[in-house]
Design an enzyme around this catalytic site. Structure first.
Site, PDB file in Angstrom:
ATOM      1  N   GLY A 179      -1.927  -4.169   1.231  1.00 11.04           N
ATOM      2  CA  GLY A 179      -2.033  -5.320   2.114  1.00 11.04           C
ATOM      3  C   GLY A 179      -1.090  -6.458   1.780  1.00 11.04           C
ATOM      4  O   GLY A 179      -1.071  -7.475   2.484  1.00 11.04           O
ATOM      5  N   SER A 228       0.807  -1.222   0.000  1.00  8.87           N
ATOM      6  CA  SER A 228       0.000   0.000   0.000  1.00  8.87           C
ATOM      7  C   SER A 228       0.836   1.265   0.000  1.00  8.87           C
ATOM      8  O   SER A 228       0.372   2.316  -0.452  1.00  8.87           O
ATOM      9  CB  SER A 228      -0.938   0.006   1.212  1.00  8.87           C
ATOM     10  OG  SER A 228      -0.203  -0.072   2.428  1.00  8.87           O
ATOM     11  N   ASP A 268      -4.209   7.579   9.680  1.00 10.66           N
ATOM     12  CA  ASP A 268      -3.760   6.316  10.281  1.00 10.66           C
ATOM     13  C   ASP A 268      -2.315   6.377  10.747  1.00 10.66           C
ATOM     14  O   ASP A 268      -1.824   5.456  11.402  1.00 10.66           O
ATOM     15  CB  ASP A 268      -3.953   5.151   9.316  1.00 10.66           C
ATOM     16  CG  ASP A 268      -3.153   5.307   8.014  1.00 10.66           C
ATOM     17  OD1 ASP A 268      -2.301   6.210   7.912  1.00 10.66           O
ATOM     18  OD2 ASP A 268      -3.403   4.503   7.093  1.00 10.66           O
ATOM     19  N   ASN A 308       4.084  -5.119   5.789  1.00  7.87           N
ATOM     20  CA  ASN A 308       2.964  -5.857   6.362  1.00  7.87           C
ATOM     21  C   ASN A 308       3.424  -7.090   7.132  1.00  7.87           C
ATOM     22  O   ASN A 308       2.792  -7.488   8.113  1.00  7.87           O
ATOM     23  CB  ASN A 308       1.967  -6.237   5.263  1.00  7.87           C
ATOM     24  CG  ASN A 308       1.215  -5.023   4.752  1.00  7.87           C
ATOM     25  OD1 ASN A 308       0.649  -4.256   5.514  1.00  7.87           O
ATOM     26  ND2 ASN A 308       1.224  -4.833   3.444  1.00  7.87           N
ATOM     27  N   HIS A 336       0.340   5.764   6.378  1.00 14.32           N
ATOM     28  CA  HIS A 336       0.464   6.005   4.944  1.00 14.32           C
ATOM     29  C   HIS A 336       0.705   7.485   4.657  1.00 14.32           C
ATOM     30  O   HIS A 336      -0.034   8.338   5.150  1.00 14.32           O
ATOM     31  CB  HIS A 336      -0.802   5.545   4.220  1.00 14.32           C
ATOM     32  CG  HIS A 336      -1.032   4.074   4.321  1.00 14.32           C
ATOM     33  ND1 HIS A 336      -1.811   3.513   5.307  1.00 14.32           N
ATOM     34  CD2 HIS A 336      -0.558   3.058   3.561  1.00 14.32           C
ATOM     35  CE1 HIS A 336      -1.827   2.197   5.144  1.00 14.32           C
ATOM     36  NE2 HIS A 336      -1.075   1.895   4.097  1.00 14.32           N
TER      37      HIS A 336
END
Length: 202
Positions: A65, A28, A175, A94, A178
Site C-alpha cells: 500500500g 506490495s 486481483d 499506488n 499482484h
C-alpha cells in the site's frame, strides 16, 4: 562436534552479516502480497546474485500500500538502519492507481534517490506502467518518470517490473494486480540481469 567444526558453523552467520546490504524499498509488488514472504522476488534476488558470484545481504523493507509520499517519509530511517550499498527503489504503482499527480511522484522518488546517493549507496530504479484506461496523457507522463530520473541521477533502471509476466494472466493472483509465487523467479532474474551494469561500477 570438534572445535574446527564449531568454528566453521559460527563463521557462516558472521560472513553473511559482513556482506554488503542490498535494500529493496517498495510496495506490495515487492513485499510479497498474497504469497509467502520468502517467495517474493527480493528474497530470491540474493540467491540469483550469488549464482553470479555477487554476495549481498538482501533486506526487504517494502510495505504493501506504500505511496511515494509514504516511502519518502520512512526512507531516511531505513537508510540509517541498514546502511545499504545498493538501494532498489520500487515505488509509484499506488500513486498511479490512485491517479495522484505525476509531478509529486517524481519529486518524491527524486528525493529518495538523492538521499540514497548522499548516503553513499548506488540506486537501481524499478519502474511501473499504468493501464490504458487511465488515459493516454496520464499513462505516458507516468511511464516517463522512471527513465527520466534514471538519466538525471545516473541510476540503474528496470523500466517495468511486470514486463516478464504482463502478457501471462495465469501469472497473476485473482486481483490481476499482484504476481503469483510462480512469477517471482522471473522477476528476480530480470532484476538481477538489469543490476549487472550497476554492480560493475566502482
Amino acid at each position: 562436534m570438534g572445535l574446527l567444526a564449531l568454528l566453521m558453523v559460527a563463521a557462516v552467520p558472521a560472513a553473511r552479516a559482513a556482506d554488503p546490504v542490498l535494500l529493496v524499498f517498495g510496495d506490495s509488488l515487492s513485499a510479497g502480497y498474497g504469497i509467502e514472504a520468502k517467495a517474493a522476488w527480493p528474497n530470491l534476488l540474493g540467491t540469483e546474485l550469488a549464482r553470479q558470484g555477487k554476495r549481498y545481504r538482501v533486506v526487504n523493507a517494502s510495505v504493501s500500500g506504500e505511496t511515494t509520499a509514504g516511502g519518502r517519509t520512512r526512507f531516511p530511517t531505513a537508510l540509517k538502519q541498514h546502511s545499504p550499498s545498493i538501494v532498489i527503489l520500487e515505488l509509484g504503482a499506488n500513486d498511479g492507481l490512485r491517479g495522484l499527480p505525476v509531478n509529486a511522484a517524481r519529486d518524491n522518488l527524486a528525493a529518495m534517490i538523492a538521499a540514497a546517493q548522499r548516503a553513499g549507496a548506488k540506486v537501481h530504479l524499478v519502474g511501473m506502467q499504468m493501464p490504458p484506461n487511465y488515459g493516454p496523457d496520464y499513462t505516458a507522463a507516468f511511464a516517463q518518470i522512471y527513465p527520466a530520473l534514471a538519466r538525471q541521477y545516473r541510476t540503474g533502471l528496470t523500466p517495468f517490473l511486470l514486463a516478464p509476466v504482463i502478457e501471462r494472466p495465469t501469472m497473476f493472483q485473482n486481483d490481476q494486480l499482484h504476481p503469483t509465487a510462480e512469477a517471482q523467479p522471473l522477476l528476480a532474474k530480470m532484476i538481477a540481469a538489469d543490476l549487472k551494469p550497476l554492480l560493475a561500477r566502482p
